[in-house]
Enzyme design. Structure first.
Site, mmCIF file in Angstrom:
data_model
loop_
_atom_site.group_PDB
_atom_site.id
_atom_site.type_symbol
_atom_site.label_atom_id
_atom_site.label_comp_id
_atom_site.label_asym_id
_atom_site.label_seq_id
_atom_site.Cartn_x
_atom_site.Cartn_y
_atom_site.Cartn_z
ATOM 1 N N ARG A 40 45.688 52.625 39.416
ATOM 2 C CA ARG A 40 46.121 52.750 40.810
ATOM 3 C C ARG A 40 47.422 51.995 41.072
ATOM 4 O O ARG A 40 48.042 52.165 42.121
ATOM 5 C CB ARG A 40 45.017 52.259 41.752
ATOM 6 C CG ARG A 40 44.649 50.803 41.600
ATOM 7 C CD ARG A 40 43.506 50.422 42.532
ATOM 8 N NE ARG A 40 43.073 49.042 42.366
ATOM 9 C CZ ARG A 40 42.184 48.630 41.482
ATOM 10 N NH1 ARG A 40 41.621 49.514 40.665
ATOM 11 N NH2 ARG A 40 41.842 47.351 41.386
ATOM 12 N N TYR A 41 47.818 51.107 40.122
ATOM 13 C CA TYR A 41 49.026 50.304 40.318
ATOM 14 C C TYR A 41 50.221 50.836 39.530
ATOM 15 O O TYR A 41 51.312 50.284 39.644
ATOM 16 C CB TYR A 41 48.776 48.861 39.884
ATOM 17 C CG TYR A 41 47.704 48.173 40.699
ATOM 18 C CD1 TYR A 41 47.827 48.035 42.087
ATOM 19 C CD2 TYR A 41 46.573 47.651 40.078
ATOM 20 C CE1 TYR A 41 46.846 47.400 42.822
ATOM 21 C CE2 TYR A 41 45.593 47.010 40.803
ATOM 22 C CZ TYR A 41 45.723 46.889 42.179
ATOM 23 O OH TYR A 41 44.761 46.261 42.918
ATOM 24 N N THR A 42 50.028 51.825 38.686
ATOM 25 C CA THR A 42 51.121 52.282 37.819
ATOM 26 C C THR A 42 51.460 53.738 38.102
ATOM 27 O O THR A 42 50.661 54.488 38.651
ATOM 28 C CB THR A 42 50.736 52.130 36.334
ATOM 29 O OG1 THR A 42 49.531 52.856 36.088
ATOM 30 C CG2 THR A 42 50.527 50.668 35.973
#
Length: 908
Positions: free
Chosen positions: A196-198
């Site tokens: 979800r962060y990349t």
């Protein structure tokens, strides 16, 4: 883009251009401003402000001069500076104009505008599923991962995400397939951030893996729930399995294919296309070994040879290190570590060795790696030797590892351990199938368009009838049937006519239609020619590989060093007789000796090398695969190459350019002669003969250590060139032969031994227009073979040639006339020898020496080879018979004219 980023870019642009008017202008500002002022004007120059009070306020230049409204004022450029300096901004505020806040925003945020010079349509681009391609914005990995789970991979998201993370890691893949934003892990073993962060997008190299997937190039199969189709394999224009490698284990089998350099792999594939009979050893001259993304050093070549020859091998991979001295202390600096080694764990293991006192002498250890590269610093005590400490670390830590190669891959659905040649051939076979299917698809589409164009052209040629039928039809079906009946069309063609727009009836559009028809017919012919000729398909694959190499190829990262204690590569190569052929345009190849079966004297021979009209074979000799080949150039330099380094090629192949095998040849440098040497004995000499009759003798031992960029072999006078080089020993005699049929015989002792850089002395006096063409090293008991360019020759006793002193004119060795032509070669020969003779047109004949009758010196000789009209002999090589085996073994010299040391008699 955020405002700060935009402002930074615009400020940078502003600094580049000194002319403020370039970015000062605001599009459509004049028209909008003066239209708005006109709407608020209440007459005679009066306006109402926001409080309802009347005021009169003109627009003035900074000098105070008022600007009179005129019809062209709306069309003149208006910019930020004028809005402020002329008082326009304040006036718009006073009248409450809707433009006022817009103007304020432009001025406060320093918004600049540039004039659009040209607008072009952007080319269409392929996108795949979620439109994650190089030209698009990065997409959140959560979307990609869950899309893959729902459509293609019904397992956990961890396996999907981990696979994609690895494809973005430049320390895991030699050529990453994914470009990532965010934390994708590190060589220290740090894991990637949660999906979800990349974000990521596909690399252009991966796009080439997918290229032509929409052209029926691969088979499509049902996905896990049969709701979608997925490709069973990718078209793979890039040889990804070799360049990025693979590692895995399943159902009792494991694979561990190392990564390789793309440039080297493409060169090897191109060579295999040009030389289908190339073996693994030939291909290793292009692919030197694995090329790891983390660099490092492969120590020793035996593991590489074993892995490429058998499909399995063990490589010793070391870190790249150097030594530094700082404040009187020595340091070991680690710049690169072996592939798949965790750097943090490596540093920790070194610290544990120091702590447990298994390695003593290390005073400090720190990791100074940053974005510019890796740097692990190991500080040492003053009293220790850095080489000893490094060897201890190599022994006890992962500064040195063993990489086990298992080239296991699926070939036609079956697991198979592959050699290097088999891996490359399997890829070429697959690409042949892909290109063939792509060509068939394009041909099918071209034929479909051709079919439609036939119908359209029929309609436009009788457009009045077509319009009448369409206008008179009650509905589409009736119009379609009417067209089909009138013009003898099928349903597809009739539908295309009905869908044709009215603008297609203009003269220009009709002309374009006919032009397209001609182009389609030409395209169909070209595609049919490709499908009918496998060589053209392979030429397309070859061109695509060269383009891939140019687009993505880079320098090798992993260095390969020789382990002095390991088995030499020559021990793995059979020492056998090979024929070496060289063409006039600089191509060289080797062939097995049994390629040419013996024929009788007077035969026509076999084709030995495919040559063009302006090319011909200039030299041919027989050598052993372990021998050293010395190549002498027109600049007097000599280069060395092992015979087995010359690629094996078929009879009809041209071979490989010599400049590729001798890359240090200077621009314009040309090879003039060569010789095969088994060993550089101190009691042997090299004897050189030049075109002008100059001869020189130098000890063979002076040529023992030849550098890659060559050494000086002889100094040549301007206009002179090297003819032949021979090996001689004390007591030998020299015979120099000229083109006009003269031969001078003298003792080799008359030529004083000199250094490499000398010119030499006169060996033979020549008539005007004559030149030396050959040289032989003889003894009194030998027979001398003389061959002329028109295919005639004879043998004579050496004792028949009167011995003279160096510099004499010599005696007749053969009558040269219109029938014989000029002399090409003189050779020592015995009755059980055989000869290989080649011609300008590339024909080669192998004949027994006993079929050539011994006769007097001044005779014309007999026909040895039946030449075609315009053909002539260019080179002669001798195969020593069994009677000379003992002599050749004793001297351990295998010359181009005496290639022996055979353990068996040559089959006749």
């Amino acid at each position: 883009m955020s405002h700060p980023e935009k402002r930074e870019r615009l400020e940078a642009l502003k600094e580049r251009f000194n002319d403020p008017t370039v970015f000062d202008r605001i599009p459509y500002a004049s028209e909008a401003v003066f239209d708005d002022l006109s709407e608020h004007h209440i007459g005679s120059g009066w306006y109402l402000d926001t409080d309802g009070h009347k005021f009169r306020s003109g627009i003035a230049y900074p000098s105070g001069t008022k600007i009179r409204y005129s019809s062209d004022l709306r069309e003149r450029p208006l910019g930020r500076t004028q809005l402020v300096d002329w008082g326009i901004q304040s006036k718009l505020h006073r009248i409450g104009s809707k433009l006022a806040p817009i103007i304020d925003d432009i001025l406060e945020n320093n918004t600049y505008f540039m004039q659009v010079r040209k607008v072009e349509a952007a080319p269409a681009e392929h996108t795949y599923d979620l439109q994650v391609a190089g030209a698009h914005e990065f997409v959140a990995n959560g979307i990609i991962g869950h899309n893959c789970l729902g459509k293609y991979h019904p397992h956990g998201d961890a396996s999907v995400y981990d696979a994609m993370v690895r494809m973005a890691q430049d320390f895991s893949l030699r050529y990453p397939l994914v470009s990532g934003h965010g934390n994708f892990g590190s060589v220290d073993g740090d894991s990637a951030a949660a999906m979800r962060y990349t974000e990521c997008r596909i690399e252009s190299l991966a796009e080439d893996m997918l290229k032509d997937i929409d052209k029926d190039t691969v088979d499509w199969v049902d996905n896990f729930d049969s709701s979608l189709k997925e490709p069973s394999v990718l078209p793979a224009m890039v040889p990804n399995l070799l360049v990025n490698g693979s590692s895995g284990i399943a159902v009792g089998m494991a694979t561990n294919i190392p990564p390789h350099n793309l440039r080297e792999v493409c060169d090897a594939l191109v060579h295999l296309i040009d030389h289908p009979s190339a073996d693994t050893l030939d291909l290793m001259s292009f692919i030197r070994g694995p090329d790891f993304p983390t660099g490092g050093i492969i120590y020793g070549t035996n593991g590489i040879v074993e892995a490429y020859s058998t499909g399995r091998g063990r490589l010793k991979v070391r870190a790249r290190t150097s030594f530094e001295e700082h404040e009187g202390k020595k340091r070991i600096i680690v710049h690169e570590i072996p592939y798949q080694v965790n750097k943090a764990n490596l540093v920790e293991s070194i610290a544990d060795l120091v702590k447990d006192k298994k390695v003593e002498g290390i005073t400090d250890l720190r990791d100074e790696s940053d974005r510019d590269g890796m740097r692990i610093v190991i500080e040492l005590r003053k009293d220790v030797l850095e080489e000893i400490i490094l060897n201890q670390l190599l022994q006890h830590t992962q500064l040195e590892i063993t990489f086990g190669v298992i080239n296991l891959a699926l070939v036609d659905g079956q697991p198979k351990v592959l050699t290097l040649q088999e891996m490359l051939q399997a890829y070429l076979d697959y690409r042949r199938t892909v290109v063939t299917r792509r060509t068939e698809y394009e041909l099918r589409k071209a034929r479909e368009r051709h079919h439609i164009l036939i119908g359209l052209i029929k309609a436009v040629d009788a457009i009045d009838d077509a319009i009448r039928i369409i206008r008179g039809a009650a509905n589409t079906e009736e119009a379609r049937n009417g067209l089909m009946a009138r013009f003898e069309l099928d349903e597809i063609q009739a539908r295309a006519i009905l869908e044709m727009r009215l603008r297609a009836l203009t003269g220009l559009e009709i002309e374009e239609l006919r032009k397209e028809f001609a182009e389609i017919e030409e395209k169909i012919r070209a595609l049919q020619e490709v499908l009918a000729d496998d060589a053209k398909i392979m030429a397309i694959i070859r061109q695509e590989l060269l383009e891939i190499k140019e687009r993505y190829g880079d320098e090798r990262r992993t260095e390969i060093l020789i382990d002095e204690g390991e088995l030499d590569i020559e021990d793995l190569i059979p020492n056998e007789q090979m024929v070496i052929m060289i063409s006039s345009d600089g191509y060289i190849k080797r062939l097995p000796l049994d390629t040419y079966k013996k024929q009788h004297r007077g035969g026509q021979g076999l084709l030995g090398m495919e040559t063009k009209e302006e090319e011909h074979v200039v030299d041919m000799f027989v050598t052993m695969t372990h021998n050293n080949l010395l190549f002498f150039t027109d600049r007097g330099r000599v280069y060395q190459l092992k015979a087995y380094r010359i690629p094996v090629a078929g009879r009809h192949s041209k071979g490989r350019p010599i400049v590729n095998l001798l890359p240090r040849l200077e621009e314009g440098e040309r090879l003039e002669d060569n010789i095969s040497i088994a060993s550089f004995d101190d009691d042997l000499d090299l004897v050189f003969a030049t075109r002008r009759g100059i001869i020189k003798r130098t000890s063979l031992s002076e040529y023992r250590n030849i550098r890659a960029n060559g050494i000086i072999a002889i100094n040549l006078m301007e206009g002179d060139e090297l003819v032949e080089t021979r090996v001689a020993r004390q007591g030998s005699e020299i015979v120099l032969a000229s083109r006009s049929g003269q031969a001078a015989r003298f003792d080799v002792a008359e030529v004083r031994s000199v250094g490499r850089a000398s010119i030499g002395v006169r060996g033979m006096r020549l008539d005007e227009g004559d030149e030396v063409v050959s040289m032989a090293v003889v003894t009194t008991e030998d027979k001398l073979l003389t061959i002329t360019e028109n295919g005639f020759g004879k043998t004579s006793l050496v004792s028949d040639y009167r011995k003279t002193h160096r510099g004499g004119k010599g005696v007749i060795t053969i009558r040269t006339n219109e029938r014989n032509g000029g002399v090409v070669s003189v050779r020592t020969i015995s009755d059980d020898d055989q000869l290989l003779i080649t011609t300008v047109q590339g024909k080669v004949i192998r004949v027994a020496a006993k079929e050539i009758r011994t006769m007097g010196r001044s005779t014309q000789g007999v026909k040895i080879m039946d030449l075609a009209e315009g053909d002539r002999i260019t080179a002669v090589a001798r195969l020593a018979g069994a009677s000379e085996e003992e002599k050749i073994v004793r001297t351990e010299v295998h010359e181009s004219e005496v290639m022996g040391g055979l353990s068996e008699d040559i089959e006749e």
